[in-house]
Design a protein around this motif. Structure first.
Motif, PDB file in Angstrom:
ATOM      1  N   ASP A 194       0.868  -1.172   0.000  1.00 34.08           N
ATOM      2  CA  ASP A 194       0.000   0.000   0.000  1.00 34.08           C
ATOM      3  C   ASP A 194       0.907   1.224   0.000  1.00 34.08           C
ATOM      4  OD1 ASP A 194       0.920   0.256   2.636  1.00 34.08           O
ATOM      5  OD2 ASP A 194      -0.876  -0.650   3.481  1.00 34.08           O
ATOM      6  N   ALA A 195       0.316   2.392   0.029  1.00 33.58           N
ATOM      7  CA  ALA A 195       1.121   3.613  -0.078  1.00 33.58           C
ATOM      8  C   ALA A 195       2.163   3.699   1.034  1.00 33.58           C
ATOM      9  CB  ALA A 195       0.206   4.839  -0.054  1.00 33.58           C
ATOM     10  N   GLY A 196       1.764   3.316   2.256  1.00 36.85           N
ATOM     11  CA  GLY A 196       2.670   3.407   3.390  1.00 36.85           C
ATOM     12  C   GLY A 196       3.828   2.436   3.324  1.00 36.85           C
ATOM     13  N   SER A 197       3.546   1.174   2.999  1.00 31.82           N
ATOM     14  CA  SER A 197       4.619   0.173   2.927  1.00 31.82           C
ATOM     15  C   SER A 197       5.532   0.442   1.740  1.00 31.82           C
ATOM     16  CB  SER A 197       4.028  -1.238   2.854  1.00 31.82           C
ATOM     17  OG  SER A 197       3.100  -1.359   1.789  1.00 31.82           O
ATOM     18  N   ALA A 199       6.169   3.472   0.475  1.00 36.70           N
ATOM     19  CA  ALA A 199       6.992   4.618   0.860  1.00 36.70           C
ATOM     20  C   ALA A 199       8.093   4.201   1.837  1.00 36.70           C
ATOM     21  CB  ALA A 199       6.115   5.708   1.486  1.00 36.70           C
ATOM     22  N   ALA A 200       7.772   3.283   2.747  1.00 37.52           N
ATOM     23  CA  ALA A 200       8.766   2.809   3.709  1.00 37.52           C
ATOM     24  C   ALA A 200       9.892   2.061   3.004  1.00 37.52           C
ATOM     25  CB  ALA A 200       8.097   1.911   4.743  1.00 37.52           C
ATOM     26  N   HIS A 203      12.103   4.586   1.370  1.00 36.64           N
ATOM     27  CA  HIS A 203      12.872   5.316   2.376  1.00 36.64           C
ATOM     28  C   HIS A 203      14.071   4.496   2.840  1.00 36.64           C
ATOM     29  CE1 HIS A 203      13.728   7.900   5.836  1.00 36.64           C
ATOM     30  NE2 HIS A 203      13.859   6.781   6.529  1.00 36.64           N
ATOM     31  N   PHE A 215      11.199   6.535  10.657  1.00 31.91           N
ATOM     32  CA  PHE A 215       9.800   6.450  10.250  1.00 31.91           C
ATOM     33  C   PHE A 215       9.121   5.429  11.147  1.00 31.91           C
ATOM     34  CE2 PHE A 215      11.802   2.945   8.118  1.00 31.91           C
ATOM     35  CZ  PHE A 215      10.835   1.954   8.038  1.00 31.91           C
ATOM     36  N   SER A 216       7.825   5.353  11.077  1.00 36.89           N
ATOM     37  CA  SER A 216       7.073   4.363  11.854  1.00 36.89           C
ATOM     38  C   SER A 216       5.938   3.818  11.003  1.00 36.89           C
ATOM     39  CB  SER A 216       6.525   4.979  13.144  1.00 36.89           C
ATOM     40  OG  SER A 216       5.656   6.066  12.859  1.00 36.89           O
ATOM     41  N   LEU A 217       5.571   2.585  11.275  1.00 35.90           N
ATOM     42  CA  LEU A 217       4.452   1.930  10.595  1.00 35.90           C
ATOM     43  C   LEU A 217       3.650   1.155  11.626  1.00 35.90           C
ATOM     44  CD1 LEU A 217       6.179   0.362   7.429  1.00 35.90           C
ATOM     45  CD2 LEU A 217       4.812   2.447   7.499  1.00 35.90           C
ATOM     46  N   THR A 221      -0.221  -2.087   7.244  1.00 36.44           N
ATOM     47  CA  THR A 221       0.879  -1.508   6.471  1.00 36.44           C
ATOM     48  C   THR A 221       2.220  -2.088   6.908  1.00 36.44           C
ATOM     49  OG1 THR A 221      -0.299   0.556   6.041  1.00 36.44           O
ATOM     50  CG2 THR A 221       2.093   0.635   5.930  1.00 36.44           C
ATOM     51  N   GLU A 222       2.430  -2.203   8.206  1.00 31.93           N
ATOM     52  CA  GLU A 222       3.677  -2.787   8.704  1.00 31.93           C
ATOM     53  C   GLU A 222       3.784  -4.260   8.311  1.00 31.93           C
ATOM     54  OE1 GLU A 222       6.155  -3.602  12.841  1.00 31.93           O
ATOM     55  OE2 GLU A 222       4.129  -2.788  12.932  1.00 31.93           O
TER      56      GLU A 222
END
Length: 254
Positions: A194-197, A199-200, A203, A215-217, A221-222
């Protein structure tokens, strides 16, 4: 270097008992890469460098080279990562970090120059930062594999080139990202992100080493971030790690 004797910093990746009181240490150094060091008398009660010859000890070592072997002449500990050693879960995970690093580093001094600070930062994060173990594990493995030459293509969709796909999918076999529309071009074992994973992942792969964990998840997403990394590592390395099996056997949320 004087008569084959020199001083270097090194992290002990593995310790093997040999003979009555000796050890053979697998050490990661910035100048020489991964080397084997014979530590005579390291298991003796009278040894001056017992602490320096244990797994995950980061030391200043005086080494003497004789043929293809390095012999430990002196050693003093720089860091023992007490915060890791006092927690069995963190220690198990740190042992996996060491085994994985040994497996991918080989004897390449150029790669070790990047891998050593990466591993040291990961051990520091485990022991000192209030980050979830799984997040540290995933970030470390992603970056270590990239440094070892297994970097996934994370710039965008490998088929159409879309830089920020809305529903990204990771092809662990090919090591590429795909958008949902191009997912039919992927192989088996496609993993949804997804967008968060997504982006992670970017990064971790592209940031400055010291900011890798800034950063944090959480939640799904994590889980997606971790699952994509674990499958990718399994596919690319095609081997099992005893330390990882032990870590998982502890029924940790890994």
């Amino acid at each position: 270097m004087d008569n084959g004797t020199f001083v270097t910093a090194g992290l002990v990746l593995r310790e093997t008992e040999t003979k009555e009181s000796d050890k053979i240490l697998t050490v990661l150094t910035p100048e020489l890469g991964r080397i084997s060091v014979i530590a005579k008398g390291a298991r003796s009660r009278r040894s001056k460098y017992t602490a320096a010859c244990q797994l995950l000890a980061y030391d200043e070592m005086t080494l003497r080279r004789k043929g293809e072997w390095y012999y430990l002449a002196e050693a003093s500990t720089i860091e023992l990562f007490d915060g890791v050693r006092q927690d069995i879960e963190k220690l198990a995970l740190a042992a996996y970090f060491a085994e994985l690093t040994e497996a991918v580093c080989q004897d390449d001094a150029m790669a070790a120059a990047d891998m050593l600070p990466l591993l040291l930062n990961a051990l520091f994060a485990l022991g000192m930062l209030e980050k979830p173990n799984r997040l540290v594990k995933t970030a470390f493995v992603w970056r270590l594999l990239a440094e070892a030459g297994f970097a996934p293509l994370a710039d965008g969709c490998a088929v159409c080139g879309t830089h920020n796909p809305k529903e990204p999918v990771f092809d662990a076999q090919q090591g590429v990202l795909l958008c949902k529309e191009c997912a039919d071009h992927g192989g088996g074992g496609l993993l949804p992100l997804d967008a968060g994973s997504f982006a992670a992942m970017r990064h971790v792969l592209f940031s400055e080493p010291k900011r890798m964990l800034s950063f944090s998840l959480s939640g799904e997403t994590e889980k997606r971030f971790a699952a994509a990394c674990e499958v990718f590592a399994q596919v690319q390395l095609d081997r099992r790690f005893k330390t990882l099996d032990f870590y998982k056997s502890m029924k940790i949320d890994n």
